[in-house]
Structures are given as C-alpha cells and as structure tokens.
Motif scaffolding. Structure first.
Motif, PDB file in Angstrom:
ATOM      1  N   ALA A 159      -1.551 -18.729  -1.604  1.00 22.17           N
ATOM      2  CA  ALA A 159      -2.182 -18.054  -2.727  1.00 22.17           C
ATOM      3  C   ALA A 159      -3.700 -18.114  -2.626  1.00 22.17           C
ATOM      4  CB  ALA A 159      -1.712 -18.691  -4.041  1.00 22.17           C
ATOM      5  N   GLU A 160      -4.221 -19.266  -2.247  1.00 16.59           N
ATOM      6  CA  GLU A 160      -5.677 -19.411  -2.106  1.00 16.59           C
ATOM      7  C   GLU A 160      -6.186 -18.655  -0.884  1.00 16.59           C
ATOM      8  OE1 GLU A 160      -9.086 -22.922  -1.708  1.00 16.59           O
ATOM      9  OE2 GLU A 160      -6.978 -23.444  -2.009  1.00 16.59           O
ATOM     10  N   LYS A 161      -5.433 -18.723   0.189  1.00 22.00           N
ATOM     11  CA  LYS A 161      -5.859 -18.076   1.435  1.00 22.00           C
ATOM     12  C   LYS A 161      -5.962 -16.568   1.270  1.00 22.00           C
ATOM     13  CE  LYS A 161      -4.672 -17.776   6.343  1.00 22.00           C
ATOM     14  NZ  LYS A 161      -3.730 -18.210   7.416  1.00 22.00           N
ATOM     15  N   LEU A 162      -5.045 -15.979   0.498  1.00 20.57           N
ATOM     16  CA  LEU A 162      -5.002 -14.527   0.349  1.00 20.57           C
ATOM     17  C   LEU A 162      -5.579 -14.044  -0.974  1.00 20.57           C
ATOM     18  CD1 LEU A 162      -1.451 -13.842   1.832  1.00 20.57           C
ATOM     19  CD2 LEU A 162      -3.664 -13.608   2.960  1.00 20.57           C
ATOM     20  N   PHE A 163      -6.236 -14.948  -1.721  1.00 18.89           N
ATOM     21  CA  PHE A 163      -6.882 -14.582  -2.984  1.00 18.89           C
ATOM     22  C   PHE A 163      -5.913 -13.911  -3.947  1.00 18.89           C
ATOM     23  CE2 PHE A 163      -9.915 -14.013   0.586  1.00 18.89           C
ATOM     24  CZ  PHE A 163     -10.733 -15.109   0.347  1.00 18.89           C
ATOM     25  N   LEU A 164      -4.699 -14.454  -4.029  1.00 21.94           N
ATOM     26  CA  LEU A 164      -3.676 -13.820  -4.851  1.00 21.94           C
ATOM     27  C   LEU A 164      -4.041 -13.823  -6.334  1.00 21.94           C
ATOM     28  CD1 LEU A 164      -0.316 -14.992  -3.211  1.00 21.94           C
ATOM     29  CD2 LEU A 164      -1.754 -13.005  -2.703  1.00 21.94           C
ATOM     30  N   ALA A 165      -4.730 -14.860  -6.807  1.00 25.77           N
ATOM     31  CA  ALA A 165      -5.136 -14.906  -8.213  1.00 25.77           C
ATOM     32  C   ALA A 165      -6.036 -13.719  -8.556  1.00 25.77           C
ATOM     33  CB  ALA A 165      -5.845 -16.225  -8.512  1.00 25.77           C
ATOM     34  N   GLY A 166      -6.941 -13.392  -7.663  1.00 30.07           N
ATOM     35  CA  GLY A 166      -7.831 -12.256  -7.889  1.00 30.07           C
ATOM     36  C   GLY A 166      -7.075 -10.931  -7.899  1.00 30.07           C
ATOM     37  N   LEU A 167      -6.072 -10.813  -7.022  1.00 34.79           N
ATOM     38  CA  LEU A 167      -5.266  -9.588  -6.979  1.00 34.79           C
ATOM     39  C   LEU A 167      -4.478  -9.416  -8.266  1.00 34.79           C
ATOM     40  CD1 LEU A 167      -3.942  -9.877  -3.310  1.00 34.79           C
ATOM     41  CD2 LEU A 167      -5.689  -8.305  -4.159  1.00 34.79           C
ATOM     42  N   VAL A 168      -3.908 -10.519  -8.744  1.00 34.01           N
ATOM     43  CA  VAL A 168      -3.155 -10.476 -10.004  1.00 34.01           C
ATOM     44  C   VAL A 168      -4.067 -10.078 -11.157  1.00 34.01           C
ATOM     45  CG1 VAL A 168      -1.891 -11.858 -11.692  1.00 34.01           C
ATOM     46  CG2 VAL A 168      -1.414 -12.130  -9.242  1.00 34.01           C
ATOM     47  N   ASN A 169      -5.243 -10.651 -11.185  1.00 36.44           N
ATOM     48  CA  ASN A 169      -6.198 -10.361 -12.251  1.00 36.44           C
ATOM     49  C   ASN A 169      -6.606  -8.892 -12.228  1.00 36.44           C
ATOM     50  OD1 ASN A 169      -7.894 -11.195 -14.455  1.00 36.44           O
ATOM     51  ND2 ASN A 169      -9.637 -11.049 -13.052  1.00 36.44           N
ATOM     52  N   ALA A 170      -6.836  -8.359 -11.017  1.00 36.39           N
ATOM     53  CA  ALA A 170      -7.204  -6.947 -10.890  1.00 36.39           C
ATOM     54  C   ALA A 170      -6.072  -6.049 -11.378  1.00 36.39           C
ATOM     55  CB  ALA A 170      -7.541  -6.633  -9.432  1.00 36.39           C
ATOM     56  N   TRP A 171      -4.841  -6.411 -11.025  1.00 36.65           N
ATOM     57  CA  TRP A 171      -3.672  -5.638 -11.458  1.00 36.65           C
ATOM     58  C   TRP A 171      -3.582  -5.598 -12.988  1.00 36.65           C
ATOM     59  CZ3 TRP A 171       0.260  -2.796  -9.171  1.00 36.65           C
ATOM     60  CH2 TRP A 171       1.381  -2.542  -9.946  1.00 36.65           C
ATOM     61  N   LYS A 172      -3.786  -6.749 -13.619  1.00 33.55           N
ATOM     62  CA  LYS A 172      -3.704  -6.831 -15.082  1.00 33.55           C
ATOM     63  C   LYS A 172      -4.778  -5.987 -15.754  1.00 33.55           C
ATOM     64  CE  LYS A 172      -1.541 -11.405 -15.383  1.00 33.55           C
ATOM     65  NZ  LYS A 172      -1.703 -12.808 -15.845  1.00 33.55           N
ATOM     66  N   LYS A 173      -5.886  -5.769 -15.055  1.00 29.59           N
ATOM     67  CA  LYS A 173      -6.966  -4.954 -15.605  1.00 29.59           C
ATOM     68  C   LYS A 173      -6.779  -3.472 -15.306  1.00 29.59           C
ATOM     69  CE  LYS A 173     -10.518  -8.567 -15.477  1.00 29.59           C
ATOM     70  NZ  LYS A 173     -11.821  -8.970 -14.880  1.00 29.59           N
ATOM     71  N   GLY A 174      -5.655  -3.135 -14.656  1.00 34.56           N
ATOM     72  CA  GLY A 174      -5.370  -1.733 -14.375  1.00 34.56           C
ATOM     73  C   GLY A 174      -5.862  -1.249 -13.032  1.00 34.56           C
ATOM     74  N   ASN A 175      -6.359  -2.158 -12.195  1.00 35.98           N
ATOM     75  CA  ASN A 175      -6.821  -1.797 -10.855  1.00 35.98           C
ATOM     76  C   ASN A 175      -5.689  -2.079  -9.867  1.00 35.98           C
ATOM     77  OD1 ASN A 175      -8.212  -1.243  -8.523  1.00 35.98           O
ATOM     78  ND2 ASN A 175      -9.546  -3.043  -8.635  1.00 35.98           N
ATOM     79  N   ASP A 176      -5.021  -1.037  -9.424  1.00 33.49           N
ATOM     80  CA  ASP A 176      -3.857  -1.199  -8.554  1.00 33.49           C
ATOM     81  C   ASP A 176      -4.288  -1.419  -7.106  1.00 33.49           C
ATOM     82  OD1 ASP A 176      -1.481  -1.213  -7.227  1.00 33.49           O
ATOM     83  OD2 ASP A 176      -0.886   0.825  -7.760  1.00 33.49           O
ATOM     84  N   VAL A 177      -4.621  -2.660  -6.788  1.00 37.76           N
ATOM     85  CA  VAL A 177      -4.986  -3.003  -5.411  1.00 37.76           C
ATOM     86  C   VAL A 177      -3.751  -3.354  -4.589  1.00 37.76           C
ATOM     87  CG1 VAL A 177      -7.303  -3.765  -5.982  1.00 37.76           C
ATOM     88  CG2 VAL A 177      -5.406  -5.378  -6.150  1.00 37.76           C
ATOM     89  N   ILE A 178      -2.590  -3.338  -5.217  1.00 38.84           N
ATOM     90  CA  ILE A 178      -1.346  -3.662  -4.522  1.00 38.84           C
ATOM     91  C   ILE A 178      -0.724  -2.410  -3.907  1.00 38.84           C
ATOM     92  CG2 ILE A 178       0.918  -4.764  -4.699  1.00 38.84           C
ATOM     93  CD1 ILE A 178      -1.455  -6.603  -5.351  1.00 38.84           C
ATOM     94  N   CYS A 179      -0.565  -1.369  -4.725  1.00 42.45           N
ATOM     95  CA  CYS A 179       0.114  -0.149  -4.278  1.00 42.45           C
ATOM     96  C   CYS A 179      -0.800   1.071  -4.216  1.00 42.45           C
ATOM     97  CB  CYS A 179       1.300   0.158  -5.196  1.00 42.45           C
ATOM     98  SG  CYS A 179       2.585  -1.107  -5.178  1.00 42.45           S
ATOM     99  N   ARG A 180      -2.071   0.900  -4.589  1.00 40.06           N
ATOM    100  CA  ARG A 180      -3.069   1.955  -4.467  1.00 40.06           C
ATOM    101  C   ARG A 180      -2.684   3.237  -5.210  1.00 40.06           C
ATOM    102  NH1 ARG A 180      -7.615  -0.669  -2.837  1.00 40.06           N
ATOM    103  NH2 ARG A 180      -7.042  -2.267  -1.340  1.00 40.06           N
ATOM    104  N   ASN A 181      -1.900   3.087  -6.266  1.00 40.16           N
ATOM    105  CA  ASN A 181      -1.453   4.250  -7.038  1.00 40.16           C
ATOM    106  C   ASN A 181      -0.800   5.308  -6.158  1.00 40.16           C
ATOM    107  OD1 ASN A 181      -2.528   3.412  -9.699  1.00 40.16           O
ATOM    108  ND2 ASN A 181      -4.516   3.629  -8.695  1.00 40.16           N
ATOM    109  N   ALA A 182      -0.129   4.856  -5.136  1.00 35.85           N
ATOM    110  CA  ALA A 182       0.497   5.779  -4.181  1.00 35.85           C
ATOM    111  C   ALA A 182       1.675   6.503  -4.825  1.00 35.85           C
ATOM    112  CB  ALA A 182       0.960   5.021  -2.944  1.00 35.85           C
TER     113      ALA A 182
END
Length: 287
Positions: A159-182
């Motif tokens: 989780a720390e190595k891949l900055f997963l906390a930051g990704l989760v936080n971005a997702w919760k704010k509506g920034n889809d960095v996981i699926c890129r709104n594909a």
C-alpha cells in the motif's frame, strides 16, 4: 478422427508439410506418396496450422476447425516495415476517452485477432472478460478501490509502495485514476497451471492493443485492475474469472479524446560485446 486431413487430389507430394510440422505428426510411407498422420503421433498435433500455412495448393485442413480452409496471403500485401514501425512507435497509452461507446462486438473482433498471438505449445489458453459500459467499468473500479482500502487499513507494505491511500482519496473526490472513466475494459485471463499462461496472456493483450491502435481505438493498460485481481477474490468474482485462473492483462478501451501528433524519443539499447555475446542494455528511464 485424424487431426490433419489431406486432399490427395490437391496434394503435390512435395513433403513440405512433413518437414514443417514441429512435432513430426505427418510422415510419408514412401517417396512420392501423399503424407499421412503418423499412427503413434496423432495425439501430438497442437493445431498450429503450420502444415496448412506452408501447403501451396490448400490441400490440408485441420479437424479441430471443422475443415475450414486457410486464408491465402501475398507478401506484397503485407505492410512495409516503415508502416509496422510507425504503428508500434505511435501507440500511446490513452487516459482520456470520448463518451462514444465501443461495443462488445467491436472488442470481440479485436479478441479474435489476438488469438493469432503466439502461445506456448500453441495452447491458446487466454479467455477474456469484457465490460462495455462506463457503469460496469466504474463498478469494477469500486471493487478495486475496496481492495485498496483494505490494503491501507492492514498497513500492507504494498500500500505504501504504490501510494494506494492517495489513489483511494482521489477516487473518493471523484478523480477516477483507477479506470480513467473508460467506456470499456477487456481483461485477459488464463489457467494458473499450464505451459506459459502468464506470458501467453500478456502477449495476447499486447497483440489486441496494437490491433486496436490500427483501428483507431485508444487503449491503456489497466495495471491496478490486474494488481487487485492477483490479491482479491472479490475482483476475480466480479470479472467472472473461475477458480484456478488468473488475470495477467487488461486494457481500457475507447475512442481517444486527444490526438497525438508526434513520436517522442526513446533511449536506444547500448550494445556491449562480452565473451562473444552481445548484451543490449536498456538505459533506465529517469524521473
């Protein structure tokens, strides 16, 4: 039923198929006769089609494909090396897509092309799960984020190595960095046990990626989806991947919302001769 069928009326008795078969399934009892399937090697046939591909008269069919004929091609109809090089070099990872849909049928055509990718022993073990609506892709993203949250909660080193906390936080704010709104995703999976299932899956995914680029579609490797699938049974279940199988490749697909106009440079591998061997070392990308 024999795996290879040879039409005696079309056969030139040139033995090209006999010499080309990688597992010596075909043989000739006497020079100048029609080749036959070796009685002890019929079960060795891997349906690679080399015998069909090399036969100049179309005399050979494979029982596994219900007698379908091979498709002739001429060397002059193949793309020039510059065109192939241009296709490879101009491929980009697309992270912004138009809202225009891409259908499962269109993706299925690309999947069929990817079946021509090489696989160990021609096992062709790769299956695909396709989600062809933004809603289903977003639902997949939610399952992936759920796994990420659990990894953060457990303080897993990954989780720390891949900055997963930051990704989760971005997702919760509506920034889809996981699926890129594909608008769609194609996930490639194969049995865990096999000859080279992981390599086969990655090669098939890359082949589909280039086929998509040639047709004007945009793709981006869905790395977080594949990562989550390696750890989360819930992700596998959402994707319909059965027990004993694993996802090794995934692509977001859609119509690009951006237009790239140039090919950026890449470091050339530097050759070094050591004890009669040439070692081409890639120059690491620096950040």
């Amino acid at each position: 039923m024999l795996p290879v069928v040879i039409d005696a009326a079309l056969c030139k008795k040139d033995e090209l198929c006999v010499h080309e078969c990688p597992l010596s399934v075909l043989t000739v009892e006497e020079k100048g006769t029609v080749p036959t399937v070796h009685p002890k090697k019929a079960g060795y046939c891997i349906n690679c089609g080399h015998c069909m591909a090399i036969c100049p008269t179309g005399a050979i069919t494979l029982s596994a494909f219900d007698g379908r004929q091979a498709t002739p091609f001429a060397k002059e109809n193949l793309p020039e090396p510059d065109a192939v090089e241009g296709l490879i070099k101009s491929r980009r990872s697309i992270r912004k897509f138009k809202k225009k849909p891409i259908t499962a049928t269109e993706i299925g055509e690309l999947i069929h092309i990817s079946a021509y990718a090489p696989s160990g022993h021609n096992a062709q073990p790769v299956s695909w799960t396709v989600l062809d609506t933004p809603k289903k892709v977003h639902e997949l993203g939610e399952v992936v984020v759920e796994w990420m949250q659990e990894m953060v909660r457990q303080k897993n080193p990954l989780a720390e190595k891949l900055f997963l906390a930051g990704l989760v936080n971005a997702w919760k704010k509506g920034n889809d960095v996981i699926c890129r709104n594909a608008p769609a995703i194609a996930v490639a999976w194969a049995p865990k046990l096999g000859i080279t299932p992981q390599a086969d899956t990655v090669i098939a995914t890359n082949t589909l990626e280039l086929a998509a680029h040639a047709r004007g579609y945009g793709t981006c490797w869905a790395g977080y989806v594949v990562l989550a699938a390696a750890y989360s049974p819930k992700v596998l279940d959402f994707l319909g991947i059965p027990e004993g199988h694993m996802a090794h490749g995934a692509l977001f697909l859609g119509h690009p919302a951006v237009k790239y106009r140039a090919i950026p440079p890449r470091h050339e591998a530097v050759a070094e001769e050591i004890d009669g061997k040439y070692i081409f070392k890639a120059k690491p990308n620096t950040h």
